[in-house]
Enzyme design. Sequence first.
Site, PDB file in Angstrom:
ATOM      1  N   GLU A   1      73.220 104.411  16.063  1.00 20.76           N
ATOM      2  CA  GLU A   1      73.251 105.164  14.820  1.00 20.76           C
ATOM      3  C   GLU A   1      74.539 104.799  14.098  1.00 20.76           C
ATOM      4  O   GLU A   1      75.582 104.635  14.728  1.00 20.76           O
ATOM      5  CB  GLU A   1      73.256 106.682  15.068  1.00 20.76           C
ATOM      6  CG  GLU A   1      71.986 107.223  15.676  1.00 20.76           C
ATOM      7  CD  GLU A   1      71.983 107.217  17.193  1.00 20.76           C
ATOM      8  OE1 GLU A   1      70.925 107.472  17.771  1.00 20.76           O
ATOM      9  OE2 GLU A   1      73.033 106.933  17.815  1.00 20.76           O
TER      10      GLU A   1
ATOM     11  N   TYR B   1      76.376  95.023  11.527  1.00 19.92           N
ATOM     12  CA  TYR B   1      75.182  95.182  12.354  1.00 19.92           C
ATOM     13  C   TYR B   1      74.004  94.393  11.797  1.00 19.92           C
ATOM     14  O   TYR B   1      73.268  93.754  12.552  1.00 19.92           O
ATOM     15  CB  TYR B   1      74.824  96.658  12.506  1.00 19.92           C
ATOM     16  CG  TYR B   1      75.906  97.462  13.203  1.00 19.92           C
ATOM     17  CD1 TYR B   1      76.620  96.946  14.287  1.00 19.92           C
ATOM     18  CD2 TYR B   1      76.232  98.735  12.767  1.00 19.92           C
ATOM     19  CE1 TYR B   1      77.615  97.673  14.908  1.00 19.92           C
ATOM     20  CE2 TYR B   1      77.226  99.480  13.392  1.00 19.92           C
ATOM     21  CZ  TYR B   1      77.910  98.939  14.463  1.00 19.92           C
ATOM     22  OH  TYR B   1      78.894  99.666  15.086  1.00 19.92           O
TER      23      TYR B   1
END
Length: 159
Positions: free
Chosen positions: A108, A120
């Site tokens: 998350e 990411y």
Amino acid sequence: MDEMIKTRQASLEDLDRIMEIEETSFRSPWPRRNMELELKNRVLAHYHVLSLYDLVIAYAGGYILDDQVHISNVAVDIDYRNNGYGRRLMEAFLEACHKKGVQEATLEVREDNLPALALYESLGFVQKGLRKNYYQDLKKDALILWKTWEEERDDHPSL
């Protein structure tokens, strides 16, 4: 310079430095005792550190369950951010997890953490969900990201 940058599995000896980074990186840092238990739990928890000239400047950790890793912690010392160290750490961490049989990774990330999102995404993570008000202290949502390793395939049939 590369020989001065190293990644390795984290140990209890790294706890003080990890906590310094944790406490300056997050508004609601993990308690020291929880992080200590994480570093001791070699069955599920998997933590790596990145050091520069033997000084730990970043860490990442998560839980390996079967063929998945849930990444729970990633932080780079504030004085060393935006220099590619987070990328180096995450590449090494993900590679180590993959070598342990991991085929999927999830995490998350706060919806407005643009540098982390860019990192990411560049590592192959894609958004698969949303957790409303996940960061309650900041009143922010979390994006749920996943990365899947493609199975190695032989695209050239044997003759």
